[in-house]
Write a protein that holds these residues in place. Structure first.
Motif, PDB file in Angstrom:
ATOM      1  N   ILE A 276     -26.132  -8.520 -63.821  1.00 30.40           N
ATOM      2  CA  ILE A 276     -25.039  -9.486 -63.725  1.00 30.40           C
ATOM      3  C   ILE A 276     -23.810  -8.831 -63.109  1.00 30.40           C
ATOM      4  CG2 ILE A 276     -23.372 -10.806 -65.095  1.00 30.40           C
ATOM      5  CD1 ILE A 276     -25.700 -11.412 -67.044  1.00 30.40           C
ATOM      6  N   ALA A 277     -23.445  -7.648 -63.619  1.00 31.38           N
ATOM      7  CA  ALA A 277     -22.273  -6.944 -63.100  1.00 31.38           C
ATOM      8  C   ALA A 277     -22.500  -6.486 -61.663  1.00 31.38           C
ATOM      9  CB  ALA A 277     -21.946  -5.760 -64.001  1.00 31.38           C
ATOM     10  N   LEU A 278     -23.690  -5.976 -61.378  1.00 35.49           N
ATOM     11  CA  LEU A 278     -23.999  -5.477 -60.040  1.00 35.49           C
ATOM     12  C   LEU A 278     -23.992  -6.596 -59.014  1.00 35.49           C
ATOM     13  CD1 LEU A 278     -24.799  -3.057 -58.296  1.00 35.49           C
ATOM     14  CD2 LEU A 278     -27.189  -3.511 -58.881  1.00 35.49           C
ATOM     15  N   GLN A 279     -24.576  -7.752 -59.373  1.00 33.15           N
ATOM     16  CA  GLN A 279     -24.586  -8.872 -58.442  1.00 33.15           C
ATOM     17  C   GLN A 279     -23.169  -9.372 -58.182  1.00 33.15           C
ATOM     18  OE1 GLN A 279     -27.292 -10.257 -56.664  1.00 33.15           O
ATOM     19  NE2 GLN A 279     -25.494 -11.072 -55.638  1.00 33.15           N
ATOM     20  N   THR A 280     -22.332  -9.323 -59.214  1.00 37.73           N
ATOM     21  CA  THR A 280     -20.941  -9.758 -59.059  1.00 37.73           C
ATOM     22  C   THR A 280     -20.189  -8.859 -58.089  1.00 37.73           C
ATOM     23  OG1 THR A 280     -20.901 -10.668 -61.308  1.00 37.73           O
ATOM     24  CG2 THR A 280     -18.775 -10.214 -60.263  1.00 37.73           C
ATOM     25  N   ILE A 281     -20.292  -7.545 -58.272  1.00 35.02           N
ATOM     26  CA  ILE A 281     -19.563  -6.646 -57.367  1.00 35.02           C
ATOM     27  C   ILE A 281     -20.225  -6.599 -55.993  1.00 35.02           C
ATOM     28  CG2 ILE A 281     -18.700  -5.260 -59.282  1.00 35.02           C
ATOM     29  CD1 ILE A 281     -20.658  -3.032 -58.361  1.00 35.02           C
ATOM     30  N   SER A 282     -21.502  -6.944 -55.925  1.00 34.96           N
ATOM     31  CA  SER A 282     -22.155  -7.025 -54.621  1.00 34.96           C
ATOM     32  C   SER A 282     -21.516  -8.121 -53.782  1.00 34.96           C
ATOM     33  CB  SER A 282     -23.653  -7.296 -54.781  1.00 34.96           C
ATOM     34  OG  SER A 282     -24.298  -6.211 -55.404  1.00 34.96           O
ATOM     35  N   ILE A 283     -21.119  -9.198 -54.451  1.00 35.61           N
ATOM     36  CA  ILE A 283     -20.451 -10.298 -53.746  1.00 35.61           C
ATOM     37  C   ILE A 283     -19.076  -9.854 -53.283  1.00 35.61           C
ATOM     38  CG2 ILE A 283     -19.509 -12.621 -53.995  1.00 35.61           C
ATOM     39  CD1 ILE A 283     -21.732 -13.154 -56.028  1.00 35.61           C
ATOM     40  N   SER A 284     -18.308  -9.253 -54.199  1.00 29.11           N
ATOM     41  CA  SER A 284     -16.967  -8.810 -53.823  1.00 29.11           C
ATOM     42  C   SER A 284     -17.031  -7.713 -52.752  1.00 29.11           C
ATOM     43  CB  SER A 284     -16.203  -8.312 -55.056  1.00 29.11           C
ATOM     44  OG  SER A 284     -16.823  -7.182 -55.633  1.00 29.11           O
ATOM     45  N   PHE A 285     -18.086  -6.912 -52.796  1.00 31.02           N
ATOM     46  CA  PHE A 285     -18.249  -5.855 -51.794  1.00 31.02           C
ATOM     47  C   PHE A 285     -18.406  -6.438 -50.397  1.00 31.02           C
ATOM     48  CE2 PHE A 285     -21.061  -2.964 -49.370  1.00 31.02           C
ATOM     49  CZ  PHE A 285     -20.248  -1.839 -49.341  1.00 31.02           C
ATOM     50  N   GLN A 286     -18.959  -7.652 -50.310  1.00 37.12           N
ATOM     51  CA  GLN A 286     -19.127  -8.284 -49.007  1.00 37.12           C
ATOM     52  C   GLN A 286     -17.784  -8.548 -48.339  1.00 37.12           C
ATOM     53  OE1 GLN A 286     -22.196  -8.427 -47.726  1.00 37.12           O
ATOM     54  NE2 GLN A 286     -22.787  -7.539 -49.701  1.00 37.12           N
ATOM     55  N   LEU A 287     -16.753  -8.786 -49.159  1.00 36.66           N
ATOM     56  CA  LEU A 287     -15.407  -8.951 -48.616  1.00 36.66           C
ATOM     57  C   LEU A 287     -14.968  -7.662 -47.918  1.00 36.66           C
ATOM     58  CD1 LEU A 287     -12.677 -10.433 -48.377  1.00 36.66           C
ATOM     59  CD2 LEU A 287     -12.126  -9.595 -50.673  1.00 36.66           C
ATOM     60  N   ALA A 288     -15.151  -6.543 -48.610  1.00 36.53           N
ATOM     61  CA  ALA A 288     -14.797  -5.245 -48.021  1.00 36.53           C
ATOM     62  C   ALA A 288     -15.679  -4.931 -46.822  1.00 36.53           C
ATOM     63  CB  ALA A 288     -14.922  -4.143 -49.072  1.00 36.53           C
ATOM     64  N   LEU A 289     -16.957  -5.299 -46.912  1.00 40.62           N
ATOM     65  CA  LEU A 289     -17.870  -5.022 -45.805  1.00 40.62           C
ATOM     66  C   LEU A 289     -17.490  -5.816 -44.568  1.00 40.62           C
ATOM     67  CD1 LEU A 289     -20.356  -3.514 -44.855  1.00 40.62           C
ATOM     68  CD2 LEU A 289     -21.776  -5.349 -45.807  1.00 40.62           C
ATOM     69  N   GLY A 290     -17.067  -7.067 -44.768  1.00 36.12           N
ATOM     70  CA  GLY A 290     -16.619  -7.871 -43.630  1.00 36.12           C
ATOM     71  C   GLY A 290     -15.409  -7.252 -42.953  1.00 36.12           C
ATOM     72  N   ILE A 291     -14.469  -6.754 -43.764  1.00 36.27           N
ATOM     73  CA  ILE A 291     -13.296  -6.062 -43.215  1.00 36.27           C
ATOM     74  C   ILE A 291     -13.727  -4.786 -42.495  1.00 36.27           C
ATOM     75  CG2 ILE A 291     -11.118  -4.936 -43.806  1.00 36.27           C
ATOM     76  CD1 ILE A 291     -10.988  -6.860 -46.245  1.00 36.27           C
ATOM     77  N   SER A 292     -14.709  -4.091 -43.070  1.00 37.47           N
ATOM     78  CA  SER A 292     -15.235  -2.876 -42.447  1.00 37.47           C
ATOM     79  C   SER A 292     -15.861  -3.176 -41.088  1.00 37.47           C
ATOM     80  CB  SER A 292     -16.271  -2.224 -43.371  1.00 37.47           C
ATOM     81  OG  SER A 292     -16.905  -1.139 -42.748  1.00 37.47           O
ATOM     82  N   LEU A 293     -16.644  -4.262 -41.017  1.00 41.43           N
ATOM     83  CA  LEU A 293     -17.269  -4.645 -39.748  1.00 41.43           C
ATOM     84  C   LEU A 293     -16.213  -4.977 -38.699  1.00 41.43           C
ATOM     85  CD1 LEU A 293     -20.142  -6.924 -41.122  1.00 41.43           C
ATOM     86  CD2 LEU A 293     -20.373  -4.633 -40.159  1.00 41.43           C
ATOM     87  N   ALA A 294     -15.168  -5.686 -39.132  1.00 38.56           N
ATOM     88  CA  ALA A 294     -14.088  -6.018 -38.215  1.00 38.56           C
ATOM     89  C   ALA A 294     -13.383  -4.753 -37.730  1.00 38.56           C
ATOM     90  CB  ALA A 294     -13.082  -6.942 -38.907  1.00 38.56           C
ATOM     91  N   THR A 295     -13.206  -3.791 -38.630  1.00 36.20           N
ATOM     92  CA  THR A 295     -12.556  -2.531 -38.261  1.00 36.20           C
ATOM     93  C   THR A 295     -13.406  -1.762 -37.254  1.00 36.20           C
ATOM     94  OG1 THR A 295     -11.530  -2.425 -40.454  1.00 36.20           O
ATOM     95  CG2 THR A 295     -11.564  -0.393 -39.176  1.00 36.20           C
TER      96      THR A 295
END
Length: 448
Positions: A276-295
């Motif tokens: 449950i916790a891992l899936q939750t932070i996996s979602i929030s991590f996608q926000l950072a990953l999207g910013i990373s891809l843009a960078t």
């Protein structure tokens, strides 16, 4: 600076939204697994973990298309952009076939890793259904990189949102046997995801065949000769850049995967709370990953234009945006953990009390390391824009495994703090990675 912030946000916001929408597949799968009970969500956790682990690694390799295409686009070389993308699709197919076979027979691997046979039996049902979605998931990643390099991420968002809606619908229909279909339970969730992944891939193929993109000749090579010298050189460059990216992802994802297997040996409740916790932070991590891809794209384009000062600024702006965004996410996890957990299981059911209590504590730890996680992945994205991938992989090995896993195992197993101790180890490893990778980007853009 404000101009760069505006340009970075213009690319980061849609890419982050696309990543969040794409991650909804795993989120939806996990939530709907919870409808079938704690045993199902624990079993599904293993299936989701091994599928995601393989997908992240191979996607990491072919993600070399992003910085290479961005630099070629920045230099105005359309033909090279198309060649890079076309070869990326070919590599996806070559790598995807054996991994699909591995996933289809993933139950045997899970047994070798010491997982409970009853849990493995259910996990295998899910894996055999979702395995056929692996190749289209890779192809989708390549075409997404192409559209992002051309500053067209909005098309990706529309595709992913529609694909996610299809996934929810297909899961429900196949899980519970609606519209004349048999009730497939956990297998239905796997098949729903496969249908969604194929649909999104086909949609991007259609988009990339539209007139404004046909000038890149992705699906129509200009040379009739198989693998001319230039194509062989590009294949070598994709692997030269991509293998360390895949290696870095494997190092980080492998850490979470190993922790999942360790927690799986602590019992079903611990594994369910961890998932449950891992899936939750996996979602929030996608926000950072999207910013990373843009960078990565911004840095890559500016490298192609030979503008060092702008390259440095773009990297720092991306890192700052990621840090602030993930700070907001961390505060949310800290303030409303039970509301988040209630999305997965019934928090008022006494049978779930132990799972809820542990999940609350794990989300508390996650709230603290969200910021460093965002910084480290975006600093890594900035380095990818420079085509600097080998040293970041070595940094990841040191930070995640030598520091993170060792510390986590010491706290969690040796000292008896269980899942909480293991998660604190993850936090420390990510913090070390964030510091070193940011320092390296600073050094590379000062001295190169």
């Amino acid at each position: 600076m404000f101009s760069e912030i505006k340009k970075s946000l213009a690319l980061a916001v849609p890419l982050a939204a696309a990543q969040l929408a794409q991650s909804a597949t795993g989120f939806v799968d996990t939530v709907m697994m919870g409808w079938l009970g704690s045993q199902t969500i624990a079993s599904g956790a293993l299936g989701v973990t091994i599928f995601s682990f393989c997908l992240l690694i191979v996607t990491g390799i072919v993600s070399a298309v992003s910085p290479l295409a961005a630099q070629a686009y920045g230099a105005g070389n359309r033909e090279k952009v198309g060649t890079i993308v076309r070869l990326g699709l070919g590599i996806s197919l070559v790598l995807g076939i054996p991994i699909t076979f591995l996933l289809y027979n993933g139950g045997a691997l899970l047994l070798l890793l010491g997982q409970d046979p009853k849990t493995v039996a259910l996990s295998e049902i899910f894996l055999r259904a979702i395995a056929l979605g692996f190749i289209p998931a890779l192809g989708f990643g390549v075409l997404k990189s192409f559209l992002s390099a051309l500053l067209q991420p909005q098309l990706v968002i529309v595709t992913v949102v529609l694909g996610t809606l299809l996934n929810v619908t297909a899961n429900y229909v196949l899980m519970f046997g609606k519209l004349g279909f048999p009730a497939l339970g956990l297998a239905g969730i796997g098949w729903g995801s496969t249908v969604s992944l194929w649909s999104m891939f086909v949609a991007l193929i259609y988009i990339c065949n539209q007139p404004r993109f046909t000038v890149y000749r992705i699906f129509r090579p200009s040379s009739k000769k198989a693998f001319p010298l230039e194509e062989r050189r590009i294949i070598g460059e994709i692997f030269q850049v991509g293998l360390p990216i895949g290696g870095l992802i494997a190092v980080e994802a492998g850490l979470f995967t190993v922790v999942t297997f360790i927690i799986g040996q602590l019992g079903t409740n611990a594994l369910a709370a961890h998932q449950i916790a891992l899936q939750t932070i996996s979602i929030s991590f996608q926000l950072a990953l999207g910013i990373s891809l843009a960078t990565t794209v911004r840095v890559g384009q500016l490298v192609g234009q030979n503008d060092l000062l702008a390259t440095r600024l773009a990297g720092y702006v991306g890192i700052a945006i990621a840090g602030v965004s993930m700070g907001v996410v961390g505060i949310t996890l800290w303030l409303v953990p039970k509301s988040i957990i209630s999305l997965y299981i019934d928090i008022n059911n006494p049978n779930n009390a132990d799972v809820v209590a542990l999940a609350v504590k794990l989300l508390g730890v996650a709230a603290i390391f969200q910021i460093v996680d965002g910084v480290q992945v975006t600093a890594g994205g900035a380095l990818r824009g420079l085509k600097d991938t080998r040293i970041p992989m070595l940094i990841g090995i040191f930070a995640y495994w030598c520091v993170g896993l060792f510390t986590g195992y010491t706290f969690g197993i040796s000292s008896g703090y269980g899942a909480i101790g293991l998660w604190w180890g993850l936090a420390i490893g990510l913090a070390i990675a964030a510091i070193i990778m940011t320092w390296r980007f600073s050094k590379k853009t000062t001295n190169q």
